[in-house]
Structures are given as structure tokens and as C-alpha cells.
Enzyme design. Structure first.
Site, PDB file in Angstrom:
ATOM      1  N   HIS A   1      31.522  46.583-133.408  1.00  0.00           N
ATOM      2  CA  HIS A   1      32.191  46.297-132.158  1.00  0.00           C
ATOM      3  C   HIS A   1      31.409  45.669-131.178  1.00  0.00           C
ATOM      4  O   HIS A   1      31.241  46.460-130.129  1.00  0.00           O
ATOM      5  CB  HIS A   1      33.077  47.592-131.942  1.00  0.00           C
ATOM      6  CG  HIS A   1      34.017  47.429-130.662  1.00  0.00           C
ATOM      7  ND1 HIS A   1      35.259  47.997-130.651  1.00  0.00           N
ATOM      8  CD2 HIS A   1      34.361  46.259-129.949  1.00  0.00           C
ATOM      9  CE1 HIS A   1      36.190  47.532-129.590  1.00  0.00           C
ATOM     10  NE2 HIS A   1      35.325  46.431-129.537  1.00  0.00           N
TER      11      HIS A   1
ATOM     12  N   ASP B   1      35.044  42.980-136.783  1.00  0.00           N
ATOM     13  CA  ASP B   1      34.263  43.438-135.683  1.00  0.00           C
ATOM     14  C   ASP B   1      34.655  44.952-135.041  1.00  0.00           C
ATOM     15  O   ASP B   1      33.868  45.411-134.592  1.00  0.00           O
ATOM     16  CB  ASP B   1      33.944  42.513-134.558  1.00  0.00           C
ATOM     17  CG  ASP B   1      32.924  43.305-133.390  1.00  0.00           C
ATOM     18  OD1 ASP B   1      31.769  43.609-133.863  1.00  0.00           O
ATOM     19  OD2 ASP B   1      33.197  43.197-132.324  1.00  0.00           O
TER      20      ASP B   1
ATOM     21  N   GLU C   1      36.509  54.150-135.044  1.00  0.00           N
ATOM     22  CA  GLU C   1      35.275  53.880-134.784  1.00  0.00           C
ATOM     23  C   GLU C   1      34.678  55.085-134.089  1.00  0.00           C
ATOM     24  O   GLU C   1      35.122  55.727-133.503  1.00  0.00           O
ATOM     25  CB  GLU C   1      35.238  52.700-133.580  1.00  0.00           C
ATOM     26  CG  GLU C   1      35.847  51.545-134.241  1.00  0.00           C
ATOM     27  CD  GLU C   1      35.809  50.175-133.259  1.00  0.00           C
ATOM     28  OE1 GLU C   1      35.294  50.254-132.274  1.00  0.00           O
ATOM     29  OE2 GLU C   1      36.722  49.247-133.784  1.00  0.00           O
TER      30      GLU C   1
ATOM     31  N   SER D   1      39.767  41.697-132.712  1.00  0.00           N
ATOM     32  CA  SER D   1      40.567  42.374-131.704  1.00  0.00           C
ATOM     33  C   SER D   1      40.572  43.859-131.723  1.00  0.00           C
ATOM     34  O   SER D   1      39.663  44.683-131.247  1.00  0.00           O
ATOM     35  CB  SER D   1      41.852  41.918-131.808  1.00  0.00           C
ATOM     36  OG  SER D   1      42.845  42.173-130.734  1.00  0.00           O
ATOM     37  N   ARG D   2      41.407  44.421-132.585  1.00  0.00           N
ATOM     38  CA  ARG D   2      41.537  46.134-132.664  1.00  0.00           C
ATOM     39  C   ARG D   2      41.564  46.391-134.065  1.00  0.00           C
ATOM     40  O   ARG D   2      42.501  45.562-134.685  1.00  0.00           O
ATOM     41  CB  ARG D   2      42.434  46.653-131.881  1.00  0.00           C
ATOM     42  CG  ARG D   2      41.855  46.604-130.212  1.00  0.00           C
ATOM     43  CD  ARG D   2      41.084  47.561-130.043  1.00  0.00           C
ATOM     44  NE  ARG D   2      40.787  47.652-128.482  1.00  0.00           N
ATOM     45  CZ  ARG D   2      40.019  46.806-127.909  1.00  0.00           C
ATOM     46  NH1 ARG D   2      39.217  45.963-128.745  1.00  0.00           N
ATOM     47  NH2 ARG D   2      39.662  46.875-126.549  1.00  0.00           N
TER      48      ARG D   2
HETATM   49  P1  NAD Z   1      44.895  38.200-123.725  1.00  0.00           P
HETATM   50  O1  NAD Z   1      45.789  39.260-122.819  1.00  0.00           O
HETATM   51  O2  NAD Z   1      44.353  36.892-122.933  1.00  0.00           O
HETATM   52  O3  NAD Z   1      45.738  37.538-124.983  1.00  0.00           O
HETATM   53  C1  NAD Z   1      46.573  38.380-125.809  1.00  0.00           C
HETATM   54  C2  NAD Z   1      47.661  37.507-126.254  1.00  0.00           C
HETATM   55  O4  NAD Z   1      48.519  38.214-127.313  1.00  0.00           O
HETATM   56  C3  NAD Z   1      48.621  37.090-124.949  1.00  0.00           C
HETATM   57  O5  NAD Z   1      48.837  35.690-125.104  1.00  0.00           O
HETATM   58  C4  NAD Z   1      49.864  37.910-125.482  1.00  0.00           C
HETATM   59  O6  NAD Z   1      50.974  37.114-125.084  1.00  0.00           O
HETATM   60  C5  NAD Z   1      49.599  37.946-126.907  1.00  0.00           C
HETATM   61  N1  NAD Z   1      50.769  38.929-127.600  1.00  0.00           N
HETATM   62  C6  NAD Z   1      51.148  40.138-126.991  1.00  0.00           C
HETATM   63  N2  NAD Z   1      51.828  40.581-127.646  1.00  0.00           N
HETATM   64  C7  NAD Z   1      51.743  40.127-128.800  1.00  0.00           C
HETATM   65  C8  NAD Z   1      52.753  40.223-130.342  1.00  0.00           C
HETATM   66  N3  NAD Z   1      53.363  41.341-130.440  1.00  0.00           N
HETATM   67  N4  NAD Z   1      52.445  39.330-131.177  1.00  0.00           N
HETATM   68  C9  NAD Z   1      51.748  38.193-130.768  1.00  0.00           C
HETATM   69  N5  NAD Z   1      51.083  38.007-129.758  1.00  0.00           N
HETATM   70  C10 NAD Z   1      51.090  39.089-128.733  1.00  0.00           C
HETATM   71  O7  NAD Z   1      43.789  38.976-124.290  1.00  0.00           O
HETATM   72  P2  NAD Z   1      42.312  38.325-124.659  1.00  0.00           P
HETATM   73  O8  NAD Z   1      41.506  38.542-123.626  1.00  0.00           O
HETATM   74  O9  NAD Z   1      42.436  37.411-125.244  1.00  0.00           O
HETATM   75  O10 NAD Z   1      41.725  39.604-125.734  1.00  0.00           O
HETATM   76  C11 NAD Z   1      42.694  39.863-126.845  1.00  0.00           C
HETATM   77  C12 NAD Z   1      42.149  41.057-127.610  1.00  0.00           C
HETATM   78  O11 NAD Z   1      40.783  41.222-127.804  1.00  0.00           O
HETATM   79  C13 NAD Z   1      42.001  42.148-126.831  1.00  0.00           C
HETATM   80  O12 NAD Z   1      43.495  43.051-126.559  1.00  0.00           O
HETATM   81  C14 NAD Z   1      40.882  43.309-127.219  1.00  0.00           C
HETATM   82  O13 NAD Z   1      41.706  44.061-128.173  1.00  0.00           O
HETATM   83  C15 NAD Z   1      40.136  42.560-127.970  1.00  0.00           C
HETATM   84  N6  NAD Z   1      38.904  42.234-127.464  1.00  0.00           N
HETATM   85  C16 NAD Z   1      37.848  42.430-128.302  1.00  0.00           C
HETATM   86  C17 NAD Z   1      36.371  42.707-128.086  1.00  0.00           C
HETATM   87  C18 NAD Z   1      35.466  43.026-128.858  1.00  0.00           C
HETATM   88  O14 NAD Z   1      34.020  43.076-128.336  1.00  0.00           O
HETATM   89  N7  NAD Z   1      35.621  42.769-130.148  1.00  0.00           N
HETATM   90  C19 NAD Z   1      36.097  42.313-126.550  1.00  0.00           C
HETATM   91  C20 NAD Z   1      37.172  42.016-125.685  1.00  0.00           C
HETATM   92  C21 NAD Z   1      38.486  42.057-126.150  1.00  0.00           C
END
Ligand code: NAD
Length: 310
Positions: A284, A260, A265, A235-236
Site C-alpha cells: 500500500h 498494492d 492489511e 484501489s482497495r
Molecule cells: P474518484 O472519486 O476520483 O474516482 C472513483 C470513481 O469510481 C468515480 O468516477 C466514481 O463514479 C466511480 N464509481 C463509484 N462507484 C462505482 C461503482 N459501483 N462501479 C464503478 N465505478 C464506480 O477517486 P480516485 O481519486 O480516482 O481514487 C480511486 C480509489 O483509489 C480510491 O477510492 C482509493 O480506494 C484508491 N486509492 C489508493 C491509493 C494507494 O496508495 N494505493 C491512494 C489513493 C487512493
């Protein structure tokens, strides 16, 4: 006029810009340094950016600008308040990489369980026999069926990883700030964060980076986890306090981790995760199979078409 500020064009032919070419007079730059952004946007009406920031000042400097397309899900590089005030539409692309990132998170987990790369390297280095030094003993395999997969952030990607984990025979515990009970199945249910930390054999992070989630994996939360837990982060980076994870890897409390994303970064030379045992770090790239990048481009074109069509 359409300008792409950072199209990463050094791999020509990798992706097609044809869709945008059909919509206007297109210029694609590989990358754009900060002092060239205003000049390159010039009198263009539409601009695309991946990581190049578009500030309030830039929006003022480019009065022709009507549309900003972000070639990514996260749009923190845009001053959206300034864009709104100037009547400039901002679009992002939230769904193009869901399956790719879910697949990648599970690939990281499977690599932690099987060490396929290291076993293959051993064979290529001439090691096949089952003696005491055999690399197999250094990297024992782990079966996932029957174990518990903990998902923090049960959104699009979190749900995708859970489906694959369920197919591997795992039970899923999900923690989300906004639970949707309709997503529960026989093998997948919501839990409090503390219950998830205490019961999961694997913890995979899929919540966004917010002040409330920064450092969610830290000394205290790790202390609540099972001994030998595995941690995955696609995620991050700042969701993990990296020095705390390093200590837990060194002590064996965490038996393996794969990320990842890291706190800064590109990764800094003094990142505490570098050099840790049973640690996988990739740059990433979870979002980046060619299929999902092409999908990103197609949605980017659609977004501009919708804008042009009003
Ligand atoms: P999404 O918005 O569909 O899902 C995020 C979930 O987190 C939601 O269900 C939300 O309710 C929940 N959430 C929010 N605040 C929270 C908290 N305090 N505690 C627990 N849950 C909480 O997003 P997604 O499309 O599933 O993407 C998730 C993350 O993946 C993105 O935020 C991004 O950082 C990361 N990402 C990484 C890559 C990569 O290449 N590594 C690519 C795309 C996205």
C-alpha cells in the site's frame, strides 16, 4: 494547539512540518495507541490523523476540539456524524496522490509485462546466455500497443492511468457508475462492465470500496474475462475475492496480477495471493512518493489556514 496523532516521524527530515508550526503550538507523535488518543489531544483545538480513529466518544472527551484534519483521502476513521453534531470541522485531502497512484498502477502493469526485476536478478546471478534454461523463456515479454486497457472506476486516478495507457498505444474501455461522455476520446470510450470484462487484456481497478463494489472481481466476473488477462489493483483489497483470483492465477486464466492493496492489511500469512505465480504484491505505497506526501502536507496546512480564516 495542534496535535498530529500519527505523523510517522521515524524518518526525520523526510517531510517538513514547518507550515503547521507557523500556525500554532504543534506536537507531532509518531503513532498513537487507542488508549492514549484522548490524553494526547487534551485541550488542543486542531488534531491531525492519518489512520488513528476519532470516535464519537473521543469527540465528547475533547470539548476544545474544533478542527480534525485527515492526512489522507479516505476519512472512514472519523465519526463524521458525531463531529458534525459537535460543530467540529473535518477536512480530508482528495487529490494529492492522483498522478502518483496512476503512475504506480502502470508501473505494476509494465513489471508484469517485462519482469525487469527478475531479469536483472538473473544477470546478477551470472545468467546471460540464450540457452534452454534462460530465464527469458520463463518470463516472456509482452507488448501493450494495440491491446485493450479496461478501467473500472473512471475517476481521477482511473483517468490518469488511461492517459498513460493511451500513450503506450492501448485502447481504453472505461466502466463507471456515473459516466461523463465528455471524457471519451478516439481511443477511450465507456463500456458496460460485461463488455469491459469480455474485451480487456488488462483490467485496472480504480473504483472506491462500497458494498456495491466489494468482490467485483470474483469467480463469475473472472469467467467472463479473456484468457490470459492481467489484473491490477491499486484501489482497495476487498474489491477482489482473493481465493478466486488465486485459482485463476493457478489455472492460467489470469496470466498475471499485481496489487498494492489486499483484503486485510498488513497482509495475513494465510493470504491466498502469497506464493501465487506471476503475482506482485506491494505494501500500500502507491500514494507515497515524497512529492505527493509533501503536497499532502501543504494541502493539510492550507485546510487549517482556511478554517482559521473562517
Ligand atoms: P474518484 O472519486 O476520483 O474516482 C472513483 C470513481 O469510481 C468515480 O468516477 C466514481 O463514479 C466511480 N464509481 C463509484 N462507484 C462505482 C461503482 N459501483 N462501479 C464503478 N465505478 C464506480 O477517486 P480516485 O481519486 O480516482 O481514487 C480511486 C480509489 O483509489 C480510491 O477510492 C482509493 O480506494 C484508491 N486509492 C489508493 C491509493 C494507494 O496508495 N494505493 C491512494 C489513493 C487512493
Amino acid at each position: 494547539k495542534i496535535v498530529v496523532l500519527d505523523g510517522y516521524t521515524e524518518n526525520p527530515g523526510d517531510l517538513s512540518w514547518e507550515g503547521l508550526e507557523r500556525l500554532g503550538d504543534l506536537t507531532v507523535y509518531d503513532r498513537t495507541p487507542a488508549d492514549k488518543i484522548a490524553e494526547r489531544i487534551g485541550d488542543a483545538e486542531a488534531v491531525y490523523t492519518n489512520k488513528t480513529p476519532i470516535s464519537a466518544q473521543l469527540i465528547k472527551q475533547c470539548p476544545n476540539l474544533k478542527f480534525i484534519g485527515v492526512l489522507a483521502t479516505g476519512y472512514n476513521v472519523i465519526d463524521t456524524a458525531a463531529a458534525k453534531a459537535a460543530g467540529v470541522i473535518v477536512s480530508n485531502i482528495p487529490t494529492y496522490g492522483t498522478d502518483a497512484v496512476a503512475q504506480y498502477a502502470i508501473a505494476l502493469l509494465l513489471e508484469l509485462c517485462h519482469h525487469i526485476g527478475e531479469h536483472s536478478d538473473c544477470v546478477k546471478a551470472g545468467e546471460w546466455t540464450h540457452n534452454a534454461d534462460w530465464c527469458f523463456w520463463k518470463h516472456p515479454l509482452v507488448e501493450l500497443a494495440g491491446k485493450t486497457f479496461g478501467v473500472i472506476g473512471f475517476g481521477r486516478i482511473g483517468q490518469g492511468t488511461a492517459k498513460i495507457a493511451e500513450a503506450l498505444g492501448m485502447k481504453v474501455l472505461a466502466y463507471d457508475e456515473y459516466p461523463n461522455k465528455a471524457l471519451e476520446t478516439d481511443n477511450c470510450r465507456y463500456a458496460s462492465l460485461d463488455e469491459l470484462l469480455a474485451q480487456a487484456d488488462v483490467i485496472s481497478l480504480h473504483c472506491p470500496l462500497f458494498p456495491s463494489t466489494e468482490g467485483i472481481i470474483n469467480k463469475d466476473s473472472i469467467a467472463k474475462m479473456k484468457d490470459g488477462v492481467k489484473i491490477i489493483n491499486t484501489s482497495r483489497g476487498p474489491l477482489i475475492v482473493e481465493k478466486d483470483l488465486r485459482e485463476a492465477l493457478d489455472s492460467g486464466k489470469v496470466s498475471g496480477a499485481a496489487v498494492d492493496v489486499v483484503s486485510t492489511e498488513p497482509i495475513r500469512e494465510d493470504n491466498p495471493l502469497l506464493g501465487a505465480r506471476n503475482m506482485i504484491i506491494t505494501p500500500h505505497i502507491a500514494w507515497a512518493p515524497k512529492e505527493s506526501r509533501q503536497r499532502l502536507m501543504d494541502i493539510a496546512v492550507d485546510n487549517l489556514k482556511h478554517f482559521v480564516d473562517g
